[in-house]
Design a protein around this motif. Structure first.
Motif, PDB file in Angstrom:
ATOM      1  N   ALA A  22       0.846  -1.198   0.000  1.00  0.00           N
ATOM      2  CA  ALA A  22       0.000   0.000   0.000  1.00  0.00           C
ATOM      3  C   ALA A  22       0.878   1.243   0.000  1.00  0.00           C
ATOM      4  N   PRO A  23       0.296   2.408  -0.334  1.00  0.00           N
ATOM      5  CA  PRO A  23       1.067   3.650  -0.210  1.00  0.00           C
ATOM      6  C   PRO A  23       1.601   3.819   1.203  1.00  0.00           C
ATOM      7  N   ALA A  24       2.796   4.386   1.313  1.00  0.00           N
ATOM      8  CA  ALA A  24       3.416   4.546   2.627  1.00  0.00           C
ATOM      9  C   ALA A  24       2.523   5.324   3.588  1.00  0.00           C
ATOM     10  N   SER A  25       1.851   6.352   3.071  1.00  0.00           N
ATOM     11  CA  SER A  25       0.947   7.144   3.898  1.00  0.00           C
ATOM     12  C   SER A  25      -0.070   7.840   2.998  1.00  0.00           C
ATOM     13  N   PRO A  26      -1.284   7.282   2.875  1.00  0.00           N
ATOM     14  CA  PRO A  26      -2.293   7.904   2.012  1.00  0.00           C
ATOM     15  C   PRO A  26      -2.530   9.368   2.410  1.00  0.00           C
ATOM     16  N   GLY A  27      -2.467  10.244   1.427  1.00  0.00           N
ATOM     17  CA  GLY A  27      -2.689  11.656   1.686  1.00  0.00           C
ATOM     18  C   GLY A  27      -1.449  12.419   2.112  1.00  0.00           C
ATOM     19  N   PHE A  28      -0.384  11.710   2.453  1.00  0.00           N
ATOM     20  CA  PHE A  28       0.856  12.384   2.856  1.00  0.00           C
ATOM     21  C   PHE A  28       2.028  11.976   1.979  1.00  0.00           C
ATOM     22  N   LEU A  29       2.192  10.671   1.753  1.00  0.00           N
ATOM     23  CA  LEU A  29       3.299  10.203   0.924  1.00  0.00           C
ATOM     24  C   LEU A  29       2.824   8.966   0.172  1.00  0.00           C
ATOM     25  N   THR A  30       2.468   9.176  -1.082  1.00  0.00           N
ATOM     26  CA  THR A  30       1.932   8.088  -1.904  1.00  0.00           C
ATOM     27  C   THR A  30       2.909   7.635  -2.984  1.00  0.00           C
ATOM     28  N   GLU A  31       4.032   8.330  -3.123  1.00  0.00           N
ATOM     29  CA  GLU A  31       4.988   7.992  -4.179  1.00  0.00           C
ATOM     30  C   GLU A  31       5.699   6.665  -3.925  1.00  0.00           C
ATOM     31  N   VAL A  32       5.703   6.216  -2.682  1.00  0.00           N
ATOM     32  CA  VAL A  32       6.371   4.968  -2.309  1.00  0.00           C
ATOM     33  C   VAL A  32       5.328   3.994  -1.773  1.00  0.00           C
ATOM     34  N   ARG A  33       5.375   2.756  -2.262  1.00  0.00           N
ATOM     35  CA  ARG A  33       4.512   1.701  -1.736  1.00  0.00           C
ATOM     36  C   ARG A  33       5.345   0.756  -0.876  1.00  0.00           C
ATOM     37  N   LEU A  34       4.737   0.307   0.215  1.00  0.00           N
ATOM     38  CA  LEU A  34       5.438  -0.559   1.164  1.00  0.00           C
ATOM     39  C   LEU A  34       4.569  -1.748   1.550  1.00  0.00           C
ATOM     40  N   HIS A  35       5.222  -2.812   1.991  1.00  0.00           N
ATOM     41  CA  HIS A  35       4.513  -3.928   2.616  1.00  0.00           C
ATOM     42  C   HIS A  35       4.279  -3.564   4.087  1.00  0.00           C
ATOM     43  N   LEU A  36       3.045  -3.249   4.442  1.00  0.00           N
ATOM     44  CA  LEU A  36       2.707  -2.717   5.758  1.00  0.00           C
ATOM     45  C   LEU A  36       1.765  -3.654   6.506  1.00  0.00           C
ATOM     46  N   ALA A  37       1.892  -3.663   7.820  1.00  0.00           N
ATOM     47  CA  ALA A  37       1.000  -4.445   8.676  1.00  0.00           C
ATOM     48  C   ALA A  37       0.021  -3.516   9.367  1.00  0.00           C
ATOM     49  N   ASP A  38      -1.243  -3.920   9.418  1.00  0.00           N
ATOM     50  CA  ASP A  38      -2.252  -3.113  10.102  1.00  0.00           C
ATOM     51  C   ASP A  38      -2.123  -3.228  11.618  1.00  0.00           C
ATOM     52  N   GLN A  39      -1.670  -4.376  12.101  1.00  0.00           N
ATOM     53  CA  GLN A  39      -1.549  -4.632  13.540  1.00  0.00           C
ATOM     54  C   GLN A  39      -0.104  -5.031  13.844  1.00  0.00           C
ATOM     55  N   VAL A  40       0.713  -4.051  14.175  1.00  0.00           N
ATOM     56  CA  VAL A  40       2.142  -4.318  14.367  1.00  0.00           C
ATOM     57  C   VAL A  40       2.395  -5.205  15.580  1.00  0.00           C
ATOM     58  N   PHE A  41       1.658  -4.994  16.673  1.00  0.00           N
ATOM     59  CA  PHE A  41       1.896  -5.799  17.872  1.00  0.00           C
ATOM     60  C   PHE A  41       1.519  -7.258  17.635  1.00  0.00           C
ATOM     61  N   ALA A  42       0.433  -7.485  16.895  1.00  0.00           N
ATOM     62  CA  ALA A  42       0.062  -8.864  16.558  1.00  0.00           C
ATOM     63  C   ALA A  42       1.125  -9.497  15.674  1.00  0.00           C
ATOM     64  N   THR A 201       9.194  21.030   8.965  1.00  0.00           N
ATOM     65  CA  THR A 201       8.298  20.379   9.922  1.00  0.00           C
ATOM     66  C   THR A 201       7.009  19.996   9.207  1.00  0.00           C
ATOM     67  N   TYR A 202       6.526  18.790   9.501  1.00  0.00           N
ATOM     68  CA  TYR A 202       5.319  18.269   8.870  1.00  0.00           C
ATOM     69  C   TYR A 202       4.358  17.740   9.933  1.00  0.00           C
ATOM     70  N   ALA A 203       3.066  17.809   9.624  1.00  0.00           N
ATOM     71  CA  ALA A 203       2.047  17.119  10.414  1.00  0.00           C
ATOM     72  C   ALA A 203       1.850  15.754   9.762  1.00  0.00           C
ATOM     73  N   VAL A 204       2.373  14.711  10.392  1.00  0.00           N
ATOM     74  CA  VAL A 204       2.422  13.390   9.774  1.00  0.00           C
ATOM     75  C   VAL A 204       1.313  12.502  10.336  1.00  0.00           C
ATOM     76  N   PRO A 205       0.451  11.943   9.491  1.00  0.00           N
ATOM     77  CA  PRO A 205      -0.544  10.985   9.971  1.00  0.00           C
ATOM     78  C   PRO A 205       0.142   9.725  10.492  1.00  0.00           C
ATOM     79  N   VAL A 206      -0.319   9.220  11.652  1.00  0.00           N
ATOM     80  CA  VAL A 206       0.275   8.032  12.263  1.00  0.00           C
ATOM     81  C   VAL A 206      -0.824   7.129  12.802  1.00  0.00           C
ATOM     82  N   GLN A 207      -0.461   5.906  13.159  1.00  0.00           N
ATOM     83  CA  GLN A 207      -1.406   4.968  13.774  1.00  0.00           C
ATOM     84  C   GLN A 207      -1.575   5.302  15.249  1.00  0.00           C
ATOM     85  N   ARG A 208      -2.812   5.480  15.665  1.00  0.00           N
ATOM     86  CA  ARG A 208      -3.080   5.748  17.085  1.00  0.00           C
ATOM     87  C   ARG A 208      -2.589   4.603  17.957  1.00  0.00           C
ATOM     88  N   GLU A 209      -2.683   3.370  17.468  1.00  0.00           N
ATOM     89  CA  GLU A 209      -2.229   2.205  18.232  1.00  0.00           C
ATOM     90  C   GLU A 209      -0.767   2.346  18.637  1.00  0.00           C
TER      91      GLU A 209
END
Length: 231
Positions: A22-42, A201-209
């Motif tokens: 998926a895009p690294a960060s939808p709406g912030f950085l879409t030029e790079v796609r990464l293999h991302l996990a939705d639940q990092v702790f799991a 300086t940027y306002a970067v979207p992050v996972q609340r988890e």
């Protein structure tokens, strides 16, 4: 030499199975796609089960962290930072910053990463972005930086005291060789701000988890030319 997969069999399959491209960060950085996990702790539990170890490293490679996102955004917005230059990406994780440097026109990009699964993730992510990377250098923090590294990039590595101390020492040595050192940091405890100059300086979207918030004010810092005197 090019990045090679970790020796564990099916490690790349493990990365593919437990992530989504998926895009690294939808709406912030879409030029790079990464293999991302939705639940990092799991996923961390899964890595421990798969490896048979109770102390498997956290899967930092499965998340686009705020510092890396800000630094990658800066590099893509300011390609002159790396264009035509030899780049070293420390604590590369997913390879986000390294891939951004390739896209921005770097002459070469080496990565430094010690987690074997991360190396597989970096290889997969590089292939997904048609971004050739290499070499893979492992832990270089106690070595003298190669004089051919014109730019050293660090995304979000000042979260732990010992690591932060080693990273700063390496960056200081790189700076003494004439390299530019840039750090992306969302306010981690162990970043010594007095030896850095803010460049963006940027306002970067992050996972609340992971961050207990949905946006992190994240700064890109440049190591000051007066760092030797400050330390």
């Amino acid at each position: 030499m090019p990045i090679t997969p970790a020796p564990a069999p099916n490690a790349a399959d493990f990365v593919r199975t437990h992530t989504r491209l998926a895009p690294a960060s939808p709406g912030f950085l879409t030029e790079v796609r990464l293999h991302l996990a939705d639940q990092v702790f799991a996923l961390w539990e899964e890595t421990e089960t798969a490896s048979g170890r109770d102390n498997a490293p956290p899967p930092f490679w499965a998340q686009a962290w705020a510092g890396g996102l800000a630094l990658a955004r800066y590099v893509l917005d300011h390609p002159e930072t790396v264009a035509g230059r030899h780049v070293l990406d420390l604590a590369s994780g997913s390879g986000l910053v390294a891939i951004a440097a390739v896209k921005a026109g770097a002459a070469s990009v080496a990565v430094s990463e010690i987690d074997p699964l991360a190396l597989d993730a970096i290889s997969l992510n590089a292939a997904a972005n048609a971004a050739p990377l290499g070499p893979s250098l492992g832990d270089v923090l106690d070595a003298d930086p190669t004089p051919t590294a014109d730019v050293v990039l660090v995304g979000d590595a000042f979260y732990e005291r010992t690591l932060a101390t080693r990273v700063l020492a390496f960056l200081t040595r790189a700076r003494s060789h004439g390299a530019t050192a840039l750090v992306g940091d969302p306010g981690r405890t162990y970043l010594p701000r007095t030896v850095f100059d803010s460049v963006a300086t940027y306002a970067v979207p992050v996972q609340r988890e992971l961050e207990d918030t949905e946006t992190k004010q994240t700064t890109v810092w440049k190591l000051s030319g007066t760092v030797a005197a400050a330390t």
